[in-house]
Design a protein around this motif. Structure first.
Motif, PDB file in Angstrom:
ATOM      1  N   GLY A 226       4.224 -44.523  -5.540  1.00 53.52           N
ATOM      2  CA  GLY A 226       3.591 -45.688  -4.938  1.00 53.52           C
ATOM      3  C   GLY A 226       2.552 -45.340  -3.884  1.00 53.52           C
ATOM      4  N   PRO A 227       1.707 -46.320  -3.528  1.00 56.43           N
ATOM      5  CA  PRO A 227       0.589 -46.079  -2.605  1.00 56.43           C
ATOM      6  C   PRO A 227       1.009 -45.686  -1.192  1.00 56.43           C
ATOM      7  CG  PRO A 227       0.792 -48.423  -3.124  1.00 56.43           C
ATOM      8  CD  PRO A 227       1.682 -47.704  -4.063  1.00 56.43           C
ATOM      9  N   GLU A 228       2.131 -46.210  -0.704  1.00 54.78           N
ATOM     10  CA  GLU A 228       2.550 -45.873   0.657  1.00 54.78           C
ATOM     11  C   GLU A 228       2.896 -44.391   0.761  1.00 54.78           C
ATOM     12  OE1 GLU A 228       5.929 -47.131   4.010  1.00 54.78           O
ATOM     13  OE2 GLU A 228       5.648 -48.350   2.207  1.00 54.78           O
ATOM     14  N   THR A 229       3.660 -43.894  -0.200  1.00 55.27           N
ATOM     15  CA  THR A 229       3.992 -42.466  -0.202  1.00 55.27           C
ATOM     16  C   THR A 229       2.738 -41.632  -0.411  1.00 55.27           C
ATOM     17  OG1 THR A 229       6.232 -42.849  -1.015  1.00 55.27           O
ATOM     18  CG2 THR A 229       5.304 -40.665  -1.395  1.00 55.27           C
ATOM     19  N   TYR A 230       1.844 -42.091  -1.288  1.00 55.75           N
ATOM     20  CA  TYR A 230       0.588 -41.385  -1.545  1.00 55.75           C
ATOM     21  C   TYR A 230      -0.204 -41.221  -0.250  1.00 55.75           C
ATOM     22  CZ  TYR A 230      -3.826 -40.290  -4.023  1.00 55.75           C
ATOM     23  OH  TYR A 230      -4.972 -39.695  -4.494  1.00 55.75           O
ATOM     24  N   ASP A 231      -0.326 -42.305   0.516  1.00 57.34           N
ATOM     25  CA  ASP A 231      -1.090 -42.253   1.767  1.00 57.34           C
ATOM     26  C   ASP A 231      -0.450 -41.299   2.772  1.00 57.34           C
ATOM     27  OD1 ASP A 231      -2.815 -44.128   0.681  1.00 57.34           O
ATOM     28  OD2 ASP A 231      -1.889 -45.838   1.698  1.00 57.34           O
ATOM     29  N   LYS A 232       0.873 -41.299   2.834  1.00 57.17           N
ATOM     30  CA  LYS A 232       1.559 -40.404   3.765  1.00 57.17           C
ATOM     31  C   LYS A 232       1.432 -38.948   3.318  1.00 57.17           C
ATOM     32  CE  LYS A 232       4.975 -43.752   5.432  1.00 57.17           C
ATOM     33  NZ  LYS A 232       6.419 -44.102   5.498  1.00 57.17           N
ATOM     34  N   TRP A 233       1.363 -38.738   2.030  1.00 64.35           N
ATOM     35  CA  TRP A 233       1.171 -37.387   1.483  1.00 64.35           C
ATOM     36  C   TRP A 233      -0.205 -36.860   1.875  1.00 64.35           C
ATOM     37  CZ3 TRP A 233      -1.074 -36.536  -3.906  1.00 64.35           C
ATOM     38  CH2 TRP A 233      -1.036 -35.189  -4.277  1.00 64.35           C
ATOM     39  N   VAL A 234      -1.207 -37.712   1.801  1.00 60.46           N
ATOM     40  CA  VAL A 234      -2.564 -37.319   2.165  1.00 60.46           C
ATOM     41  C   VAL A 234      -2.635 -36.856   3.616  1.00 60.46           C
ATOM     42  CG1 VAL A 234      -4.884 -38.236   2.617  1.00 60.46           C
ATOM     43  CG2 VAL A 234      -3.757 -38.714   0.424  1.00 60.46           C
ATOM     44  N   SER A 235      -1.872 -37.505   4.496  1.00 54.85           N
ATOM     45  CA  SER A 235      -1.887 -37.152   5.920  1.00 54.85           C
ATOM     46  C   SER A 235      -0.829 -36.120   6.278  1.00 54.85           C
ATOM     47  CB  SER A 235      -1.662 -38.410   6.767  1.00 54.85           C
ATOM     48  OG  SER A 235      -0.387 -38.981   6.495  1.00 54.85           O
ATOM     49  N   HIS A 236      -0.065 -35.683   5.295  1.00 59.60           N
ATOM     50  CA  HIS A 236       1.010 -34.699   5.432  1.00 59.60           C
ATOM     51  C   HIS A 236       2.219 -35.241   6.192  1.00 59.60           C
ATOM     52  CE1 HIS A 236       2.207 -30.189   5.840  1.00 59.60           C
ATOM     53  NE2 HIS A 236       2.314 -30.582   4.575  1.00 59.60           N
ATOM     54  N   VAL A 414      -6.669 -26.964   2.234  1.00 61.92           N
ATOM     55  CA  VAL A 414      -5.613 -27.402   1.311  1.00 61.92           C
ATOM     56  C   VAL A 414      -6.222 -28.023   0.063  1.00 61.92           C
ATOM     57  CG1 VAL A 414      -3.591 -28.890   1.016  1.00 61.92           C
ATOM     58  CG2 VAL A 414      -4.027 -27.812   3.225  1.00 61.92           C
ATOM     59  N   GLY A 415      -6.975 -29.115   0.263  1.00 61.47           N
ATOM     60  CA  GLY A 415      -7.510 -29.872  -0.865  1.00 61.47           C
ATOM     61  C   GLY A 415      -8.432 -29.087  -1.762  1.00 61.47           C
ATOM     62  N   ALA A 416      -9.213 -28.179  -1.184  1.00 56.02           N
ATOM     63  CA  ALA A 416     -10.122 -27.339  -1.958  1.00 56.02           C
ATOM     64  C   ALA A 416      -9.700 -25.878  -1.875  1.00 56.02           C
ATOM     65  CB  ALA A 416     -11.560 -27.500  -1.449  1.00 56.02           C
ATOM     66  N   GLY A 417      -8.420 -25.662  -1.593  1.00 51.17           N
ATOM     67  CA  GLY A 417      -7.921 -24.300  -1.449  1.00 51.17           C
ATOM     68  C   GLY A 417      -6.543 -24.131  -2.033  1.00 51.17           C
ATOM     69  N   GLY A 422      -2.478 -23.358  -5.983  1.00 52.15           N
ATOM     70  CA  GLY A 422      -1.083 -23.651  -6.269  1.00 52.15           C
ATOM     71  C   GLY A 422      -0.888 -24.129  -7.699  1.00 52.15           C
ATOM     72  N   MET A 423      -1.838 -24.916  -8.202  1.00 53.45           N
ATOM     73  CA  MET A 423      -1.751 -25.366  -9.595  1.00 53.45           C
ATOM     74  C   MET A 423      -1.851 -24.184 -10.555  1.00 53.45           C
ATOM     75  SD  MET A 423      -1.224 -28.571  -9.236  1.00 53.45           S
ATOM     76  CE  MET A 423      -1.049 -28.753 -11.022  1.00 53.45           C
ATOM     77  N   VAL A 424      -2.723 -23.238 -10.233  1.00 47.06           N
ATOM     78  CA  VAL A 424      -2.884 -22.043 -11.063  1.00 47.06           C
ATOM     79  C   VAL A 424      -1.590 -21.226 -11.062  1.00 47.06           C
ATOM     80  CG1 VAL A 424      -4.117 -19.850 -11.287  1.00 47.06           C
ATOM     81  CG2 VAL A 424      -5.381 -21.943 -10.718  1.00 47.06           C
ATOM     82  N   ASP A 425      -1.025 -21.036  -9.868  1.00 44.54           N
ATOM     83  CA  ASP A 425       0.221 -20.265  -9.758  1.00 44.54           C
ATOM     84  C   ASP A 425       1.353 -20.941 -10.533  1.00 44.54           C
ATOM     85  OD1 ASP A 425      -1.041 -18.420  -8.149  1.00 44.54           O
ATOM     86  OD2 ASP A 425      -0.322 -19.297  -6.265  1.00 44.54           O
ATOM     87  N   TRP A 426       1.404 -22.249 -10.468  1.00 46.70           N
ATOM     88  CA  TRP A 426       2.459 -23.002 -11.161  1.00 46.70           C
ATOM     89  C   TRP A 426       2.344 -22.839 -12.676  1.00 46.70           C
ATOM     90  CZ3 TRP A 426       2.074 -28.150 -13.572  1.00 46.70           C
ATOM     91  CH2 TRP A 426       3.313 -28.737 -13.830  1.00 46.70           C
ATOM     92  N   ILE A 427       1.136 -22.944 -13.187  1.00 51.50           N
ATOM     93  CA  ILE A 427       0.922 -22.741 -14.625  1.00 51.50           C
ATOM     94  C   ILE A 427       1.281 -21.311 -15.014  1.00 51.50           C
ATOM     95  CG2 ILE A 427      -0.862 -22.551 -16.409  1.00 51.50           C
ATOM     96  CD1 ILE A 427      -0.008 -25.418 -15.875  1.00 51.50           C
ATOM     97  N   ASN A 428       1.028 -20.360 -14.122  1.00 52.09           N
ATOM     98  CA  ASN A 428       1.309 -18.951 -14.412  1.00 52.09           C
ATOM     99  C   ASN A 428       2.797 -18.603 -14.306  1.00 52.09           C
ATOM    100  OD1 ASN A 428      -1.232 -18.050 -15.124  1.00 52.09           O
ATOM    101  ND2 ASN A 428      -1.817 -17.532 -13.021  1.00 52.09           N
ATOM    102  N   THR A 437       6.035 -24.947  -1.117  1.00 51.85           N
ATOM    103  CA  THR A 437       6.236 -24.372   0.225  1.00 51.85           C
ATOM    104  C   THR A 437       4.982 -23.637   0.686  1.00 51.85           C
ATOM    105  OG1 THR A 437       8.628 -24.106  -0.143  1.00 51.85           O
ATOM    106  CG2 THR A 437       7.630 -22.757   1.576  1.00 51.85           C
ATOM    107  N   THR A 438       4.327 -22.940  -0.210  1.00 53.52           N
ATOM    108  CA  THR A 438       3.091 -22.218   0.142  1.00 53.52           C
ATOM    109  C   THR A 438       1.989 -23.190   0.543  1.00 53.52           C
ATOM    110  OG1 THR A 438       3.628 -20.389  -1.349  1.00 53.52           O
ATOM    111  CG2 THR A 438       1.316 -20.651  -0.703  1.00 53.52           C
ATOM    112  N   ILE A 439       1.851 -24.288  -0.200  1.00 50.71           N
ATOM    113  CA  ILE A 439       0.810 -25.277   0.134  1.00 50.71           C
ATOM    114  C   ILE A 439       1.103 -25.890   1.499  1.00 50.71           C
ATOM    115  CG2 ILE A 439      -0.324 -27.420  -0.540  1.00 50.71           C
ATOM    116  CD1 ILE A 439       0.342 -26.746  -3.446  1.00 50.71           C
ATOM    117  N   ASP A 440       2.351 -26.263   1.751  1.00 50.24           N
ATOM    118  CA  ASP A 440       2.714 -26.813   3.048  1.00 50.24           C
ATOM    119  C   ASP A 440       2.374 -25.842   4.168  1.00 50.24           C
ATOM    120  OD1 ASP A 440       3.694 -29.387   2.485  1.00 50.24           O
ATOM    121  OD2 ASP A 440       5.664 -28.613   1.933  1.00 50.24           O
ATOM    122  N   GLY A 441       2.619 -24.564   3.921  1.00 48.04           N
ATOM    123  CA  GLY A 441       2.359 -23.556   4.954  1.00 48.04           C
ATOM    124  C   GLY A 441       0.893 -23.374   5.260  1.00 48.04           C
TER     125      GLY A 441
END
Length: 446
Positions: A226-236, A414-417, A422-428, A437-441
């Motif tokens: 949902g949008p509320e969680t999405y917005d909070k995710w954007v702001s971490h 994060v957004g451009a890094g 992280g998506m590449v690592d996940w596919i690999n 955890t790495t993205i959060d860090g």
């Protein structure tokens, strides 16, 4: 190429250029440094309005063509300047007294940062009236900082389309799914019938490799949490390691990590990272691949002669439906766009701002082809392709919940890094917990 896609491909260059541009910017403003209009200074209307943005090449030519008749009718010359270093230069120029009259911001967060430092003019009443009349509250919010409207939306893009062959669906009695589970069920039916993987995906994009995967995750977070969680995710405020975000990865993994479902025409699961995102169009065009996920701009790749010159439409070679929500009837979409704000507030600048936020400008630009707008006064029939017309209808639907591309709103590191990598690592094969955890860090501490 859409301006959103252009920014994805050039963002790493802007990051690398910060230190050298900062040195140049120190002497860019001040006496003799050019136009010194700024917030609080009404300036003087002189018949010339300068605009600065990221839109370049053919798109820039079409942009200038879109307002050419208006310039003559209003006796105002609009001088447009494009820059691949916009994200770093605009702050330098604003602080150095060398700001343009108007800037076209590709990221709402960048506009908000300058607005919070009183470097941008609040939107004039004429622009406020247009935004209130022609734009949804979701869009207006992206031009608003601390309750004050600073900018008006310009163009837009719609993400989350799933492309398919209408003929193949009709021949096999398959119907467009209305829920996420129905999409998974359809995928299995297609696998059983075809005997091959129905999906193809390409995350390859040079230094920006991984971004198509972030689009997938953003779609699923919005539709499932949902949008509320999405917005909070954007702001971490909601971290990547939160169960809601992990659930989006787990849902996507049922398709992209399943060797029975991907990667048609290219190889195994890991081939997703090595496949350039544009190459997927050829696989769709020649029938090797039956399903793929990509934004509205994919239309241009499909119809390109070098990719097979496919036709796009409900009864053509290829068509698309929106990624379905958890429940049928959900109408939430992600996308991108630009926000127009001003550093000057003279009469000429205000007139240009008002025009760019109007349906008159939106119709003028959309008629020229290749883009859309979420302006409610835009006639979908003016779109240059059926999918763009469909995208306009989606954006204009009052029931549509729109959210800006999350990675474009997150800090660049994060957004451009780390999100991309992280998506590449996940596919690999790296575990989702380790990736998140790495993205959060990597999120900046301040």
């Amino acid at each position: 190429m859409s301006s959103t896609l252009h920014r994805r491909l050039t963002a790493p260059l802007a990051v690398l250029a910060v230190s050298s541009l900062a040195l140049v910017g120190c002497s860019a403003g001040g006496p003799g440094g050019g136009d010194t209009h700024g917030p609080g200074d009404a300036g003087k209307a002189d018949g010339v309005v300068t605009i600065y943005g990221t839109i370049s090449d053919t798109e820039a030519e079409l942009l200038q063509q879109s307002w050419a008749d208006w310039e003559k009718a209003n006796n105002i010359e609009i001088k447009y300047e494009a820059s691949k270093e916009f994200e770093t230069q605009i702050s330098i120029r604003a602080q150095g007294g060398n700001a343009p009259d108007i800037a076209i911001f590709p990221q709402p967060g960048l506009l908000g940062d300058l607005a919070s430092r009183d470097l941008i003019q609040p939107a004039p009443d004429e622009v406020k009236a247009n935004v209130e009349k022609y734009w949804s509250k979701d869009w207006a919010n992206y031009g608003t900082t601390d309750g004050v409207l600073y900018g008006a939306p310009l163009m837009a893009s719609v993400k989350g389309f799933i492309w398919y062959s209408p003929k193949q669906f009709a021949d096999n009695g398959w119907t467009v799914p209305t829920t996420w589970q129905e999409l998974l069920d359809l995928t299995q039916k297609m696998r059983d019938k075809l005997g091959t993987a129905p999906w193809c995906a390409g995350f390859g994009s040079d230094a920006a490799t991984g971004w198509p995967g972030t689009d997938w995750i953003e779609d699923l977070v919005l539709r499932q949490a949902g949008p509320e969680t999405y917005d909070k995710w954007v702001s971490h405020d909601v971290k990547f390691s939160d169960p809601a975000i992990k659930a989006a990865f787990d849902s996507l993994g049922k398709i992209l990590l399943n060797p029975d479902y991907v990667n048609a025409g290219f190889g195994d699961v890991k081939s997703i990272n090595a496949t350039p995102f544009g190459d997927v169009a050829r696989a769709m065009g020649n029938g090797t691949c039956s399903l793929t996920h990509q934004a509205s701009f994919f239309d241009g790749f499909l119809t390109d002669p070098k990719n097979g010159n496919a036709t796009v439409g409900p009864d053509k070679d290829i068509w698309a439906f929106m990624t379905p929500s958890v429940e049928a009837g959900g109408n939430a979409v992600t996308g991108g766009g630009e926000i127009v704000a001003a550093f000057s507030n003279d009469a000429d600048t205000i007139k240009v701002q008002q025009y760019l936020s109007s349906p008159e400008w939106a119709n003028s630009r959309v008629k020229l082809g290749g883009v859309i707008s979420a302006n409610n006064g835009l006639d979908p029939a003016n779109a240059s392709s059926p999918i763009l017309s469909e995208a306009i209808k989606i954006l204009q639907d009052p029931k549509t919940t729109f959210r800006f591309d999350a990675s474009d709103l997150m800090p660049g590191v994060v957004g451009a890094g780390s999100f991309w990598t992280g998506m590449v690592d996940w596919i690999n094969g790296k575990s989702v917990d380790e990736v998140l955890t790495t993205i959060d860090g990597s999120w900046p501490s301040s």
